[in-house]
Design an enzyme around this catalytic site. Structure first.
Site, short mmCIF file in Angstrom:
data_model
loop_
_atom_site.label_atom_id
_atom_site.label_comp_id
_atom_site.label_asym_id
_atom_site.label_seq_id
_atom_site.Cartn_x
_atom_site.Cartn_y
_atom_site.Cartn_z
N CYS A 125 10.89 -54.83 -47.00
CA CYS A 125 11.60 -55.71 -47.59
C CYS A 125 12.57 -55.24 -48.41
CB CYS A 125 10.90 -56.87 -48.06
SG CYS A 125 12.00 -58.20 -48.72
N CYS A 171 10.71 -58.03 -55.45
CA CYS A 171 9.88 -58.92 -56.21
C CYS A 171 8.65 -58.08 -56.75
CB CYS A 171 9.35 -59.71 -55.13
SG CYS A 171 10.85 -60.92 -54.40
N CYS A 223 5.28 -58.03 -54.92
CA CYS A 223 5.12 -57.99 -53.48
C CYS A 223 4.71 -56.68 -52.97
CB CYS A 223 6.20 -58.36 -53.07
SG CYS A 223 6.04 -58.79 -51.16
N CYS A 231 1.41 -70.96 -40.40
CA CYS A 231 2.43 -70.65 -41.32
C CYS A 231 2.80 -69.14 -41.04
CB CYS A 231 1.90 -70.67 -42.83
SG CYS A 231 1.16 -72.02 -43.36
N CYS A 259 4.84 -73.87 -39.99
CA CYS A 259 5.45 -73.62 -41.32
C CYS A 259 6.00 -72.09 -41.29
CB CYS A 259 4.54 -73.77 -42.35
SG CYS A 259 5.12 -73.03 -44.09
N CYS A 318 7.77 -76.43 -48.75
CA CYS A 318 6.38 -76.09 -49.41
C CYS A 318 7.08 -74.88 -50.56
CB CYS A 318 5.68 -75.22 -48.14
SG CYS A 318 4.40 -74.23 -48.85
N ARG A 338 -1.62 -76.49 -53.31
CA ARG A 338 -2.44 -75.58 -52.48
C ARG A 338 -3.20 -74.55 -53.28
NH1 ARG A 338 0.60 -73.23 -48.06
NH2 ARG A 338 0.01 -75.21 -46.93
N1 SAM Z 1 10.24 -62.93 -47.74
C1 SAM Z 1 9.98 -64.22 -48.01
C2 SAM Z 1 10.36 -64.64 -49.24
O1 SAM Z 1 10.14 -64.04 -50.27
O2 SAM Z 1 10.66 -65.78 -49.45
C3 SAM Z 1 8.76 -64.57 -47.49
C4 SAM Z 1 7.20 -64.07 -47.68
S1 SAM Z 1 7.00 -63.81 -49.29
C5 SAM Z 1 5.30 -62.77 -49.05
C6 SAM Z 1 6.08 -65.28 -49.54
C7 SAM Z 1 5.63 -65.61 -51.02
O3 SAM Z 1 4.06 -64.98 -51.06
C8 SAM Z 1 6.34 -65.27 -52.04
O4 SAM Z 1 7.29 -66.09 -52.66
C9 SAM Z 1 5.20 -65.15 -53.30
O5 SAM Z 1 5.08 -66.31 -53.94
C10 SAM Z 1 3.93 -64.93 -52.40
N2 SAM Z 1 3.36 -63.49 -52.82
C11 SAM Z 1 3.63 -62.19 -52.34
N3 SAM Z 1 2.86 -61.36 -52.79
C12 SAM Z 1 2.10 -62.06 -53.61
C13 SAM Z 1 1.01 -61.53 -54.56
N4 SAM Z 1 0.84 -60.06 -54.60
N5 SAM Z 1 0.43 -62.41 -54.98
C14 SAM Z 1 0.32 -63.68 -54.95
N6 SAM Z 1 1.46 -63.99 -54.42
C15 SAM Z 1 2.30 -63.28 -53.62
FE1 SF4 Z 2 10.42 -59.46 -49.67
FE2 SF4 Z 2 7.89 -59.79 -50.78
FE3 SF4 Z 2 10.15 -60.49 -51.98
FE4 SF4 Z 2 9.06 -61.98 -50.07
S1 SF4 Z 2 8.44 -61.62 -52.03
S2 SF4 Z 2 11.33 -61.40 -50.32
S3 SF4 Z 2 8.42 -60.15 -48.50
S4 SF4 Z 2 9.52 -58.48 -51.58
#
Ligand code: SAM
Ligand code: SF4
Ligand code: DTB
Length: 360
Positions: free
Chosen positions: A64, A68, A71, A108, A139, A199, A271
């Site tokens: 990606c 973040c 992530c 989802c 979702c 959500c 949730r």
């Molecule tokens: N890329 C898209 C986005 O960020 O909107 C969708 C997938 S992203 C993985 C969805 C959500 O997963 C993130 O907004 C975050 O809140 C949650 N998430 C990701 N990594 C996480 C982690 N290590 N622990 C807890 N929540 C996590």
């Molecule tokens: Fe990409 Fe992870 Fe951020 Fe979603 S949460 S935008 S998958 S880096």
């Protein structure tokens, strides 16, 4: 009694004007007082023993472009993740069918994108149609959407769009630099405008202050209407991400946040989201007591572990919880029917998680 009279119901109308100080005062209540208040609100609007059950699938994994810090799928960090292109539609439908058979009522689908490209969106729209045809709620979480993309997803039958605010506006810049808080709010606006359910929630345990936790919940509660679904994630600390060594959050502070979310957003499903694998049963039980009424169910979240289905079935049995049916509404007659039905189902333990999507 699981649901109170209409006059009591009116005592907790949704509000969108919570001041930060009011929210901090809720967090500062003695634990028992906070949970009691959350229970009162919860029982006014919901069957307190019903939990909505969703199953997650990563339809496109890793690489990606966003940064973040929590992530495992960000291309900015080396987490040793196996990357995967967009899954074939048939494979997604197969997984959705299995999730339904295991008792999920919502499926989802998540993609590690900043936003969907046109050629990917065409495929994703077909996924929505096919999964919905199974009788599941749908979702998706695909990153940022523009108005036209949101409208096309809604037309295809997408019920919910997940897009998290993640943390407070003040702490946000410490966690993500590649898109802004305003970008996120804009996407949520497009989702709402297209008529889909929202959500949206966040992550706790990222080194944020108690004020940041209050700030996140304030932002969510300012959305009008409130998000129908509010995922509260406990950070899953993945090696290779910048947050891998952040200090643990006290589980009781996590439960407090669930309780405050319940009070602020009385009619939303809250949730108990990522992080359950690291929680003991007592913490999860407290989270349900605090008003959590939705979980991710299935051995995997997107890329990390979730409790095994057997453990969840066992926990539901021990707590007397049952999966919520998708076709329930909140008037008293429907509520009573739901309770009667739950009583019958509880007697047949094996069937507890069978086909919660109902009649389809
Ligand atoms: N890329 C898209 C986005 O960020 O909107 C969708 C997938 S992203 C993985 C969805 C959500 O997963 C993130 O907004 C975050 O809140 C949650 N998430 C990701 N990594 C996480 C982690 N290590 N622990 C807890 N929540 C996590
Ligand atoms: Fe990409 Fe992870 Fe951020 Fe979603 S949460 S935008 S998958 S880096
Ligand atoms: C949400 O709030 N939590 C889910 C879902 N929405 C998409 C994702 C949790 C991801 C946890 C880390 C992983 O498994 O990759």
């Amino acid at each position: 009694m699981s649901q109170a009279s209409p006059s009591f119901h009116a005592a907790f109308p949704p509000r969108h004007d919570w001041a930060l100080e009011e929210i901090e005062a809720l967090f500062d209540l003695p634990f028992n007082d906070l949970l009691f208040r959350a229970q009162q609100v919860h029982r006014t609007h919901f069957d307190a023993n019903a939990v909505q059950v969703s199953t997650l699938l990563s339809i496109k994994t890793g690489a990606c472009p966003e940064d973040c810090k929590y992530c495992p799928q960000s291309g900015h960090y080396n987490t040793g993740l196996d990357k995967e292109k967009l899954l074939e539609i048939d494979k997604v439908v197969e997984q959705a069918r299995a999730a339904k058979q295991a008792g999920a009522s919502r499926f989802c689908m998540g993609a590690a994108w900043r936003s969907p490209r046109e050629r990917d969106l065409t495929v994703v729209l077909e996924m929505v149609r096919r999964v919905k045809a199974l009788g599941l709620e749908t979702c998706m979480t695909l990153g940022m959407l523009d108005n036209a993309q949101a409208e096309r997803l809604a037309e295809a039958g997408l019920d919910y769009y997940n897009h998290n605010l993640d943390t407070s506006p003040e702490y946000y810049g410490d966690i993500i630099t590649t898109r802004t808080y305003a970008d996120r709010l804009e996407t949520l606006g497009h989702v709402r405008h297209a008529g889909m359910k929202i959500c949206s929630g966040g992550i706790l345990g990222m080194g944020e202050t108690p004020r940041d936790r209050a700030g996140l919940l304030q932002q969510l509660a300012r959305l009008d209407p409130h998000p129908e679904s509010v995922p509260i994630n406990m950070l899953v600390k993945v090696p290779g991400t910048p947050l891998e060594n952040v200090a643990d959050l006290d589980p009781l502070d996590f439960v407090r946040a669930i309780a405050v979310a319940r009070i602020l957003m009385p009619t939303s499903h809250v949730r108990l989201s990522a992080g359950r694998e690291m929680m003991d049963d007592a913490t999860q039980a407290l989270a349900f007591l605090a008003g959590a009424n939705s979980i991710f169910y299935g051995d995997k979240l997107l890329t990390t572990e979730n409790p095994q289905v057997e453990r969840d079935r066992d926990l539901f049995g021990r707590l007397g919880l049952h999966p919520e049916r998708i076709d329930t509404c909140r008037d008293d007659a429907a509520q009573q029917a739901l309770l009667d039905d739950a009583m019958i189902r509880r007697r047949t333990d094996d069937a507890l998680f069978y086909d919660a999507a109902g009649v389809h």
